[in-house]
Design a protein around this motif. Sequence first.
Motif, mmCIF file in Angstrom:
data_model
loop_
_atom_site.group_PDB
_atom_site.id
_atom_site.type_symbol
_atom_site.label_atom_id
_atom_site.label_comp_id
_atom_site.label_asym_id
_atom_site.label_seq_id
_atom_site.Cartn_x
_atom_site.Cartn_y
_atom_site.Cartn_z
ATOM 1 N N VAL A 156 45.468 16.212 2.298
ATOM 2 C CA VAL A 156 45.530 15.274 3.424
ATOM 3 C C VAL A 156 44.346 14.306 3.372
ATOM 4 O O VAL A 156 44.511 13.092 3.501
ATOM 5 C CB VAL A 156 45.589 16.033 4.770
ATOM 6 C CG1 VAL A 156 45.360 15.105 5.937
ATOM 7 C CG2 VAL A 156 46.933 16.753 4.909
ATOM 8 N N VAL A 157 43.158 14.811 3.168
ATOM 9 C CA VAL A 157 41.956 13.963 3.150
ATOM 10 C C VAL A 157 41.949 13.033 1.948
ATOM 11 O O VAL A 157 41.684 11.834 2.067
ATOM 12 C CB VAL A 157 40.679 14.839 3.163
ATOM 13 C CG1 VAL A 157 39.434 14.009 2.867
ATOM 14 C CG2 VAL A 157 40.543 15.552 4.496
ATOM 15 N N ASN A 158 42.249 13.565 0.777
ATOM 16 C CA ASN A 158 42.126 12.779 -0.447
ATOM 17 C C ASN A 158 43.274 11.819 -0.707
ATOM 18 O O ASN A 158 43.106 10.870 -1.471
ATOM 19 C CB ASN A 158 41.912 13.708 -1.637
ATOM 20 C CG ASN A 158 40.510 14.241 -1.652
ATOM 21 O OD1 ASN A 158 39.575 13.523 -1.977
ATOM 22 N ND2 ASN A 158 40.349 15.499 -1.273
ATOM 23 N N ALA A 159 44.412 12.016 -0.083
ATOM 24 C CA ALA A 159 45.520 11.070 -0.248
ATOM 25 C C ALA A 159 45.103 9.681 0.219
ATOM 26 O O ALA A 159 45.485 8.670 -0.381
ATOM 27 C CB ALA A 159 46.759 11.539 0.514
ATOM 28 N N GLY A 160 44.303 9.623 1.243
ATOM 29 C CA GLY A 160 43.840 8.341 1.770
ATOM 30 C C GLY A 160 42.715 7.715 0.977
ATOM 31 O O GLY A 160 42.380 6.548 1.184
ATOM 32 N N LYS A 161 42.104 8.452 0.070
ATOM 33 C CA LYS A 161 40.993 7.942 -0.737
ATOM 34 C C LYS A 161 41.439 7.397 -2.085
ATOM 35 O O LYS A 161 40.679 6.698 -2.758
ATOM 36 C CB LYS A 161 39.955 9.044 -0.968
ATOM 37 C CG LYS A 161 39.267 9.498 0.306
ATOM 38 C CD LYS A 161 38.264 10.595 0.018
ATOM 39 C CE LYS A 161 37.573 11.024 1.317
ATOM 40 N NZ LYS A 161 36.571 12.073 1.072
ATOM 41 N N ALA A 162 42.648 7.743 -2.504
ATOM 42 C CA ALA A 162 43.137 7.361 -3.829
ATOM 43 C C ALA A 162 43.780 5.977 -3.809
ATOM 44 O O ALA A 162 44.319 5.538 -2.795
ATOM 45 C CB ALA A 162 44.150 8.392 -4.316
#
Length: 144
Positions: free
Chosen positions: A64-70
Amino acid sequence: MKREDIIVAVVDGLGGGIGKSLVEKLKKSYPWLHVRALGTNSGATARMLKAGADDGATGENAIVVNAGKAQIILGVVTILAANGLLGEITPAMALAIGESEAVKILVPMERCHIRVAAEPGTVTQSLDRAMELVGEELSRLTQA
């Protein structure tokens, strides 16, 4: 965007085999690329890290957190489906991936009851096509 700022997230679960193949192909084609392994379980994450991912994290919150960072997310098509990958993709994971502004490059997998209207081919051909699409997206991202 600078090349070093680009994060490609590879999402996988179960045994991590498709994720492993994607990571290997990414690192072979784009050794400079920051590849982040996001596994639904520790085995999948470990397999992608062993294949050459730069870093990785495991579980719902990590995805959830890293999907928005990629800038780019790769995986099988079912990472967008709640309860995909035999139930490993939680509704929160599917929502976060789907809502991410990252470009999603998805590999078809009929096993999960989702059929993609595309040219039939092998998984290897789909993985190779995914690498072509990554190249196109990297060119677009770095033209700014």
